[in-house]
Scaffold this motif. Structure first.
Motif, PDB file in Angstrom:
ATOM      1  N   GLY A 169       3.712   6.467   2.572  1.00 28.19           N
ATOM      2  CA  GLY A 169       2.492   5.941   2.437  1.00 28.19           C
ATOM      3  C   GLY A 169       1.527   5.442   3.884  1.00 28.19           C
ATOM      4  N   PHE A 170       1.590   6.391   5.223  1.00 28.62           N
ATOM      5  CA  PHE A 170       0.097   6.864   5.615  1.00 28.62           C
ATOM      6  C   PHE A 170      -0.079   7.588   6.599  1.00 28.62           C
ATOM      7  CE2 PHE A 170       3.962   3.501   6.893  1.00 28.62           C
ATOM      8  CZ  PHE A 170       3.414   2.898   7.485  1.00 28.62           C
ATOM      9  N   ASP A 171      -1.302   8.079   6.018  1.00 30.72           N
ATOM     10  CA  ASP A 171      -1.931   9.294   7.466  1.00 30.72           C
ATOM     11  C   ASP A 171      -2.219   8.621   8.341  1.00 30.72           C
ATOM     12  OD1 ASP A 171      -4.207  11.727   7.400  1.00 30.72           O
ATOM     13  OD2 ASP A 171      -5.233  10.011   7.189  1.00 30.72           O
TER      14      ASP A 171
ATOM     15  N   LEU B 286       1.600  -6.183   7.584  1.00 31.04           N
ATOM     16  CA  LEU B 286      -0.056  -6.983   7.372  1.00 31.04           C
ATOM     17  C   LEU B 286      -0.747  -6.343   6.679  1.00 31.04           C
ATOM     18  CD1 LEU B 286      -0.524  -6.015  11.848  1.00 31.04           C
ATOM     19  CD2 LEU B 286      -0.473  -8.370  10.142  1.00 31.04           C
ATOM     20  N   ASP B 287      -1.090  -5.434   5.971  1.00 27.29           N
ATOM     21  CA  ASP B 287      -1.652  -4.265   4.811  1.00 27.29           C
ATOM     22  C   ASP B 287      -1.742  -5.133   3.402  1.00 27.29           C
ATOM     23  OD1 ASP B 287      -3.408  -2.396   4.870  1.00 27.29           O
ATOM     24  OD2 ASP B 287      -2.451  -1.510   3.417  1.00 27.29           O
TER      25      ASP B 287
ATOM     26  N   GLY C 105      -7.603   8.945   3.775  1.00 24.73           N
ATOM     27  CA  GLY C 105      -6.645  10.087   3.464  1.00 24.73           C
ATOM     28  C   GLY C 105      -6.283   8.991   2.031  1.00 24.73           C
ATOM     29  N   GLY C 106      -6.870   8.548   0.591  1.00 23.19           N
ATOM     30  CA  GLY C 106      -6.245   8.484  -0.323  1.00 23.19           C
ATOM     31  C   GLY C 106      -6.323   6.959   0.199  1.00 23.19           C
ATOM     32  N   ASP C 107      -4.695   6.623  -1.125  1.00 26.58           N
ATOM     33  CA  ASP C 107      -4.453   5.690  -0.964  1.00 26.58           C
ATOM     34  C   ASP C 107      -3.200   5.430   0.356  1.00 26.58           C
ATOM     35  OD1 ASP C 107      -2.446   6.887  -2.631  1.00 26.58           O
ATOM     36  OD2 ASP C 107      -2.309   5.592  -4.103  1.00 26.58           O
TER      37      ASP C 107
ATOM     38  N   ALA D 190       0.434  -0.977   0.328  1.00 23.75           N
ATOM     39  CA  ALA D 190       0.106  -0.065   0.478  1.00 23.75           C
ATOM     40  C   ALA D 190       0.599   0.833   0.438  1.00 23.75           C
ATOM     41  CB  ALA D 190      -0.659   0.143   1.080  1.00 23.75           C
ATOM     42  N   CYS D 191       1.692   1.264  -0.784  1.00 22.01           N
ATOM     43  CA  CYS D 191       2.844   2.444  -0.601  1.00 22.01           C
ATOM     44  C   CYS D 191       1.998   3.574  -1.719  1.00 22.01           C
ATOM     45  CB  CYS D 191       4.423   2.044  -1.117  1.00 22.01           C
ATOM     46  SG  CYS D 191       5.587   3.162  -0.132  1.00 22.01           S
ATOM     47  N   SER D 192       2.684   4.149  -1.457  1.00 22.03           N
ATOM     48  CA  SER D 192       2.552   5.980  -2.083  1.00 22.03           C
ATOM     49  C   SER D 192       3.119   6.650  -1.633  1.00 22.03           C
ATOM     50  CB  SER D 192       0.295   5.955  -2.493  1.00 22.03           C
ATOM     51  OG  SER D 192       0.170   6.914  -1.401  1.00 22.03           O
TER      52      SER D 192
END
Ligand code: AHR
Length: 339
Positions: A81-83, A308-309, A47-49, A24-26
């Protein structure tokens, strides 16, 4: 899979560890994390992706905690990649429970927290589980029979830390009878319970070690100073202070100096953490020995969540690596110390 060995190396080096498969990296926008009590980022849960994570921090009681907060906030960034929604519970369990409930209501994807005390978490963790939000414990443990309430617990082995202190005292100070006073951490917290236990386990068969007083200083410098002042008034013959963290040791130094004694000589001091101020006092000869407790948990936390994601699994317990320092080792380590 986050292997134990991999995590230990990572925490010791204090570097970002994102070499595993990530799903889930962006790229993200500006980091809008805040450390204000009860605050959260202004965005909603989406938070989008990016991966939304609610983190409830214990408080800002010590230098260790400041380093830990920095590590979390610098690792769970938008760019990474985090919110991140971050809140500071000011050392109050009710604030942490409130923050966790708020994260559940906001529908975050993951919750991480460092529990101020060990007990009393089952109800809120059941709520997170019912909402299908995985929980990750960082730094401190919870006392629960139901191990399905969290995915993993990453942090130091606090019993081992206390034990290492006790072993050093046995070898270096308690070769003759000594009176020990203990500055305990926050009552009911995992590090206070475990560090006390570890020290007692290591010294129980040494008849030279006598613990003459033990009281909480709540992991703060001020608390350590006040409790030490009381210890000094009540006990004229203190040989050694065992402080559960550096901040309380630093407070004890102030009290000892104000009483006209020389810390590190007239009264020896041993403590746990290895934050810069503590290491400086060790290098200056005012503390005698420190067992490290590594606060740089952010990179591993990010790694765990991404694992985990992406459908991976993590070990239920990940123990981080801790060093130990005498005065010579502190002098050598200080110039490159990160926190
Ligand atoms: O849980 C870790 C402990 O909490 C640190 O040793 C102490 O400094 C902090 O307050």
């Amino acid at each position: 899979m986050v292997s134990k060995k991999f995590s230990m190396r990572a925490a010791a080096a204090g570097v970002a560890v994102l070499a595993l498969g990530l799903s889930a990296c962006s790229s993200g926008g500006d980091d809008d994390n805040t450390a204000d009590p009860g605050s959260s980022s202004s965005e909603g849960s989406g938070g989008g992706d990016t991966i939304s994570v609610g983190f409830s921090q214990v408080g800002s009681e010590s230098g260790w905690r400041a380093a830990n907060t920095k590590s979390i906030q610098e690792s769970l960034t938008k760019e990474n990649g985090f919110d991140l929604k971050f809140s500071d519970a000011q050392q109050k369990q009710e604030n942490q429970i409130q923050a966790i409930r708020s994260y559940i209501a906001q529908g975050v994807k993951y919750i991480a927290f460092s529990p101020v005390v060990e007990t009393g978490w089952d109800a809120v963790l059941q709520e997170a589980k019912a909402a299908n939000i995985p929980v990750i414990l960082t730094d401190r443990a919870v006392d629960t029979q139901d191990k399905t309430l969290y995915k993993t617990f990453i942090g130091s082995d606090f019993v081992e830390e206390g034990k290492r202190i006790g072993e050093w005292v046995n070898e270096n100070v308690a070769t003759e009878p000594i009176n020990v006073v203990e500055l305990q951490g926050t009552t009911g917290s995992a590090p206070a319970i475990d560090r006390k236990q570890g020290f007692e386990d290591a010294t129980k068969s040494n008849t030279n070690v006598k613990i003459i007083a033990s009281q909480t200083g709540d992991f703060t410098r001020d608390g350590g100073k006040k409790v030490m002042e009381g210890f000094l008034q009540a006990n004229p013959d203190i040989d050694l202070v065992y402080a559960h963290n550096d901040d309380m040791a630093l407070g004890a130094i102030e009290a000892i100096e104000a009483a006209g004694k020389v810390p590190g000589k007239d009264i020896k001091i041993v403590s746990i953490d290895g934050v810069k101020d503590g290491m400086q006092a060790l290098a200056d000869g005012k503390i005698n020995y420190i067992v490290e407790c590594n606060p740089l948990l952010g990179p591993d936390l990010a790694d765990i969540i991404k694992t985990l994601d992406s459908g991976g699994t993590v070990e239920p317990r990940i123990v981080t690596h801790d060093d130990a320092f005498d005065q010579a080792a502190a002098k050598e380590a200080l110039p490159t110390r990160q926190y």
